[in-house]
Design a protein around this motif. Sequence first.
Motif, mmCIF file in Angstrom:
data_model
loop_
_atom_site.group_PDB
_atom_site.id
_atom_site.type_symbol
_atom_site.label_atom_id
_atom_site.label_comp_id
_atom_site.label_asym_id
_atom_site.label_seq_id
_atom_site.Cartn_x
_atom_site.Cartn_y
_atom_site.Cartn_z
ATOM 1 N N THR A 117 -97.431 97.313 49.744
ATOM 2 C CA THR A 117 -97.434 98.655 50.348
ATOM 3 C C THR A 117 -97.720 98.550 51.837
ATOM 4 O OG1 THR A 117 -98.161 99.644 48.269
ATOM 5 C CG2 THR A 117 -98.517 100.936 50.272
ATOM 6 N N THR A 118 -98.683 97.712 52.182
ATOM 7 C CA THR A 118 -99.036 97.513 53.587
ATOM 8 C C THR A 118 -97.856 96.947 54.365
ATOM 9 O OG1 THR A 118 -101.361 97.148 53.026
ATOM 10 C CG2 THR A 118 -100.610 96.304 55.156
ATOM 11 N N LEU A 119 -97.206 95.921 53.817
ATOM 12 C CA LEU A 119 -96.055 95.327 54.504
ATOM 13 C C LEU A 119 -94.907 96.334 54.633
ATOM 14 C CD1 LEU A 119 -96.099 91.725 53.001
ATOM 15 C CD2 LEU A 119 -96.664 92.398 55.351
ATOM 16 N N ALA A 120 -94.732 97.171 53.629
ATOM 17 C CA ALA A 120 -93.677 98.202 53.713
ATOM 18 C C ALA A 120 -93.988 99.192 54.831
ATOM 19 C CB ALA A 120 -93.546 98.931 52.380
ATOM 20 N N LYS A 121 -95.242 99.593 54.938
ATOM 21 C CA LYS A 121 -95.631 100.512 56.009
ATOM 22 C C LYS A 121 -95.463 99.853 57.375
ATOM 23 C CE LYS A 121 -98.869 103.409 53.469
ATOM 24 N NZ LYS A 121 -100.251 103.907 53.389
ATOM 25 N N LEU A 122 -95.814 98.587 57.459
ATOM 26 C CA LEU A 122 -95.663 97.873 58.729
ATOM 27 C C LEU A 122 -94.189 97.754 59.111
ATOM 28 C CD1 LEU A 122 -98.310 95.054 58.225
ATOM 29 C CD2 LEU A 122 -98.493 97.019 59.757
ATOM 30 N N PHE A 123 -93.334 97.507 58.126
ATOM 31 C CA PHE A 123 -91.903 97.403 58.405
ATOM 32 C C PHE A 123 -91.350 98.735 58.914
ATOM 33 C CE2 PHE A 123 -87.413 97.583 57.110
ATOM 34 C CZ PHE A 123 -86.937 96.544 57.896
ATOM 35 N N GLN A 124 -91.815 99.825 58.301
ATOM 36 C CA GLN A 124 -91.368 101.161 58.719
ATOM 37 C C GLN A 124 -91.664 101.421 60.192
ATOM 38 O OE1 GLN A 124 -93.353 103.764 55.878
ATOM 39 N NE2 GLN A 124 -91.439 104.895 55.699
ATOM 40 N N HIS A 125 -92.773 100.918 60.650
ATOM 41 C CA HIS A 125 -93.215 101.173 62.015
ATOM 42 C C HIS A 125 -93.287 99.879 62.828
ATOM 43 C CE1 HIS A 125 -94.162 105.238 60.773
ATOM 44 N NE2 HIS A 125 -94.764 104.733 59.714
ATOM 45 N N TRP A 126 -92.361 98.962 62.563
ATOM 46 C CA TRP A 126 -92.422 97.639 63.161
ATOM 47 C C TRP A 126 -92.406 97.663 64.690
ATOM 48 C CZ3 TRP A 126 -94.592 93.423 62.694
ATOM 49 C CH2 TRP A 126 -94.215 92.303 63.423
ATOM 50 N N ARG A 127 -91.658 98.549 65.279
ATOM 51 C CA ARG A 127 -91.628 98.596 66.754
ATOM 52 C C ARG A 127 -93.015 98.866 67.313
ATOM 53 N NH1 ARG A 127 -85.846 101.398 67.683
ATOM 54 N NH2 ARG A 127 -84.703 99.483 67.351
#
Length: 166
Positions: free
Chosen positions: A40-50
């Motif tokens: 879940t954390t990695l998915a959230k980080l990917f969503q806001h990667w910039r």
Amino acid sequence: MPSGTEHDFEAFARATQRRLYRTAYLLCGNADSARDLTQTTLAKLFQHWRRVSAADHPEAYARTVLTRTFLAERRRRLRDLLAHTHADPPPVPGHAELRVTLLAALAALPPRARAMVVLRYWEDLSTETVAQLLRCSEGTVKSQCSRALAKLRTQLGEAHIYATES
């Protein structure tokens, strides 16, 4: 073929996944929940990667997302649990190995106190950093950690072993 930003995220995820999982395991107390929390954390980080990649310390950013996600999920589960059932008393640890005993003791702490103890003493973060991560004052971190450690000492027994000599 992944684009540059996707490639950067994949490299970041590979580099930090183990550390995030270890922290998640200590927070959750079991492997399945820790894997879910890490994903879940990695998915959230990917969503806001910039935004994450532009941060001064992306790993600290990731740890913040992990901790806040854990606390939010625990609050949601607690609300659901209280709405539908009565909580059973926590199991009393027997003569299990130290690791199992410590995990059971950590599991007995409230989520926010557990997060503070894990971040402060396992992750070895400063009081100031933990306060920033959890959006509270340093005094709150100190008092909550003190209470949580006292509870752990009581729960683990033989509190005199942990006491410092005067």
